[in-house]
Design a protein around this motif. Structure first.
Motif, PDB file in Angstrom:
ATOM      1  N   UNK A 194      -8.874   6.232   3.619  1.00 40.00           N
ATOM      2  CA  UNK A 194      -7.845   5.559   2.827  1.00 40.00           C
ATOM      3  C   UNK A 194      -7.696   4.138   3.342  1.00 40.00           C
ATOM      4  N   UNK A 195      -7.927   3.167   2.477  1.00 42.84           N
ATOM      5  CA  UNK A 195      -7.733   1.765   2.837  1.00 42.84           C
ATOM      6  C   UNK A 195      -6.317   1.347   2.463  1.00 42.84           C
ATOM      7  N   UNK A 196      -5.702   0.519   3.287  1.00 40.57           N
ATOM      8  CA  UNK A 196      -4.351   0.068   2.965  1.00 40.57           C
ATOM      9  C   UNK A 196      -4.323  -0.737   1.680  1.00 40.57           C
ATOM     10  N   UNK A 197      -5.475  -1.303   1.264  1.00 42.92           N
ATOM     11  CA  UNK A 197      -5.546  -2.057   0.019  1.00 42.92           C
ATOM     12  C   UNK A 197      -5.415  -1.152  -1.201  1.00 42.92           C
ATOM     13  N   UNK A 198      -5.666   0.141  -0.995  1.00 41.64           N
ATOM     14  CA  UNK A 198      -5.617   1.088  -2.113  1.00 41.64           C
ATOM     15  C   UNK A 198      -4.200   1.551  -2.416  1.00 41.64           C
ATOM     16  N   UNK A 199      -3.269   1.320  -1.511  1.00 39.69           N
ATOM     17  CA  UNK A 199      -1.901   1.780  -1.740  1.00 39.69           C
ATOM     18  C   UNK A 199      -1.027   0.588  -2.098  1.00 39.69           C
ATOM     19  N   UNK A 200       0.058   0.862  -2.786  1.00 44.57           N
ATOM     20  CA  UNK A 200       0.930  -0.197  -3.277  1.00 44.57           C
ATOM     21  C   UNK A 200       1.661  -0.897  -2.140  1.00 44.57           C
ATOM     22  N   UNK A 201       1.950  -2.165  -2.339  1.00 46.16           N
ATOM     23  CA  UNK A 201       2.791  -2.879  -1.391  1.00 46.16           C
ATOM     24  C   UNK A 201       4.224  -2.355  -1.530  1.00 46.16           C
ATOM     25  N   UNK A 202       4.916  -2.128  -0.422  1.00 42.22           N
ATOM     26  CA  UNK A 202       6.289  -1.615  -0.523  1.00 42.22           C
ATOM     27  C   UNK A 202       7.221  -2.634  -1.151  1.00 42.22           C
ATOM     28  N   UNK A 203       8.184  -2.150  -1.908  1.00 46.67           N
ATOM     29  CA  UNK A 203       9.152  -3.034  -2.567  1.00 46.67           C
ATOM     30  C   UNK A 203      10.343  -3.335  -1.678  1.00 46.67           C
ATOM     31  N   UNK A 204      10.482  -2.600  -0.579  1.00 45.55           N
ATOM     32  CA  UNK A 204      11.599  -2.792   0.340  1.00 45.55           C
ATOM     33  C   UNK A 204      11.095  -3.252   1.702  1.00 45.55           C
ATOM     34  N   UNK A 205      11.852  -4.135   2.343  1.00 42.81           N
ATOM     35  CA  UNK A 205      11.614  -4.458   3.732  1.00 42.81           C
ATOM     36  C   UNK A 205      12.252  -3.379   4.599  1.00 42.81           C
ATOM     37  N   UNK A 206      11.760  -3.239   5.820  1.00 48.68           N
ATOM     38  CA  UNK A 206      12.264  -2.169   6.675  1.00 48.68           C
ATOM     39  C   UNK A 206      13.737  -2.386   6.994  1.00 48.68           C
ATOM     40  N   UNK A 207      14.526  -1.331   6.744  1.00 45.88           N
ATOM     41  CA  UNK A 207      15.950  -1.336   7.040  1.00 45.88           C
ATOM     42  C   UNK A 207      16.277   0.042   7.591  1.00 45.88           C
ATOM     43  N   UNK A 208      16.367   0.133   8.896  1.00 48.48           N
ATOM     44  CA  UNK A 208      16.501   1.454   9.517  1.00 48.48           C
ATOM     45  C   UNK A 208      17.723   2.218   9.007  1.00 48.48           C
ATOM     46  N   UNK A 209      18.881   1.582   8.988  1.00 51.78           N
ATOM     47  CA  UNK A 209      20.099   2.284   8.597  1.00 51.78           C
ATOM     48  C   UNK A 209      20.008   2.803   7.168  1.00 51.78           C
TER      49      UNK A 209
END
Length: 467
Positions: A194-209
């Protein structure tokens, strides 16, 4: 079959590299002083995972399918909490076994099997479009009674309750899953094609809470085992990501990996699990000699006192043997050494990797302590260094015993070490000669948790050579 075993057995068809390309069996041989030759586990290098096996696991890189099985075995050993319990605080600090490898794998597996998690809800309505819900139709719709062509009464529903599944692709849990899939694809995706190019870019930035709250809410409201496994894996991932940026402040490694800086603590732990057998009623600490401080006063009692116990500094003045093995009337004191002596080396080089004088003196001290202080009265006390070797390479240059092939744990006798201040041979104190036993790394990793006859085999191997 575990998730890891399943993906190793059935890799994705779109793999762009051979699995064997990620495996490194001979890092310990490298002459490049800039390279880390002691790390064992998975490490990200040049945005690609690299799998480093311990010294002596194999003589050369095997075929693709064997590499996958080796990887499964390695991860199982590194993930064994019972082995990690042997680690000192310093060993734990140098390792990064908190990387949630199985969580990353579970997230990636769900994506490979089902795509992104999309929350759904069932909508019921009157009409003929959709799948009929007979329980709701019978409960809510009044049927009509009509005559059929033979004059018999028939019940007919002129309206129906049907159901449809509505998917909410903009739901927060879906967006969090997309973020986790991207993280998994970046770190371990190449292992499964699985290449990271094959998966969608996340729509959210990391927010732990936010991420943790969304996932925990779903865990509390979910009863589907497959979904629960996914949510728990996602929660482990976001907790790791929250703490990742803080690593390095206390001297820990600050890079995505799963492994140990040195395999020596794991080697010691596996050897102990195989061979430890303490005399009844004693613990391992009962075999620890201690140093004591005396102020120099002639009147001071040299016998151990309560005051001396308080003054004693266990970090500095306690010696700890690795493994104690009682067998019949004999006692064996084992010292595990993750040294290169048993590897395929020039004969002139091999002696450079034998245990040094400090180790030899400590082994003699352990044996003398048992003999004089513990009052066990064993028939004989034997000292043994246990070091790794690779049975595939057959590089010891030593003759094999007749029953060598029958042993589950491949072990060889390699000679003994002694100090020239002691008489050799010593027919009374056999522990003045410290036998050297070589154990095949791969068979130790495979069978350390399985009961075997290894204790008797080691006794037979050592006793007949040292007497």
């Amino acid at each position: 079959m575990t998730a890891l075993a399943q993906h190793i057995a059935e890799p994705a068809q779109k793999a762009f590299m051979s699995f064997a390309d990620f495996c490194v069996y001979d890092a310990w041989r490298s002459s490049d002083e800039k390279k880390d030759k002691s790390f064992v586990g998975i490490r990200i290098e040049d945005n690609q995972p690299k799998i480093y096996f311990p010294m002596g696991y194999r003589a050369s890189k095997p075929p693709e399918d064997i590499c996958k099985r080796d990887f499964y075995q390695l991860i199982a050993v590194l993930n064994d909490k019972s082995l990690q319990s042997y680690f000192s605080e310093e060993d734990l600090k140098k390792s990064q076994l908190d990387f949630p490898f199985y969580a990353y794998l579970s997230v990636l597996q769900y994506y490979l099997d089902f795509g992104y998690f999309v929350e759904s809800e069932t909508i019921y309505k009157k009409g003929f479009s959709g799948k009929i819900s007979w329980p709701r139709t019978i409960k809510r719709i009044k049927p009509q009674v009509v005559k059929d062509e033979y004059g018999r009464d028939q019940v007919v529903y002129l309206n129906l309750i049907t159901r449809k599944t509505s998917y909410r692709e903009d739901n927060l849990i879906t967006l969090v899953h997309k973020f986790c899939v991207k993280e998994s694809a970046q770190l371990i995706g190449p292992l499964y094609g699985v290449s990271e190019k094959e998966v969608e870019e996340p729509e959210l930035l990391f927010d732990y809470e936010l991420f943790a709250e969304v996932i925990q809410d779903k865990i509390a409201a979910t009863f589907n085992d497959k979904h629960l496994e996914l949510f728990h894996a996602m929660l482990k991932m976001v907790r790791y990501l929250e703490n990742r940026d803080n690593r390095g402040e206390d001297g820990c490694e600050n890079e995505p990996l799963f492994g140990v800086k040195t395999f020596a603590p794991i080697w010691e732990a596996m050897v102990d699990k195989i061979f430890e057998k303490l005399p009844q009623g004693l613990s391992k600490s009962d075999f620890n000699p201690h140093l004591r401080w005396n102020s120099g006063s002639k009147e001071e009692n040299l016998e151990e006192s309560e005051e001396e116990k308080v003054l004693d500094d266990p970090k500095r003045s306690t010696l700890r043997p690795d493994t104690i093995m009682e067998n019949a009337e004999d006692l064996f004191v084992l010292d595990s050494k993750y040294y290169k002596f048993g590897m395929k080396l020039d004969r002139a080089d091999k002696t450079r990797f034998l245990p040094g004088s400090e180790s030899v003196c400590k082994q003699m001290a352990y044996a003398e302590y048992v003999e004089k202080e513990r009052g066990l009265n064993p028939k004989h006390i034997y000292n043994v260094f246990v070091m790794p070797y690779c049975v595939e390479a057959d590089n010891s240059g030593l003759p094999k015993d007749d029953d060598f092939e029958k042993r589950p744990l491949k072990m060889r006798y390699a000679g003994f070490v002694y100090g020239d201040w002691k008489k050799v041979p010593d027919t009374v104190r056999h522990f003045h000669k410290i036998g050297c036993a070589l154990l095949d790394v791969k068979s130790v990793m495979r069978d350390y948790a399985i009961p075997t006859d290894a204790q008797n085999e080691l006794k037979n191997l050592i006793v007949k050579k040292l007497i």
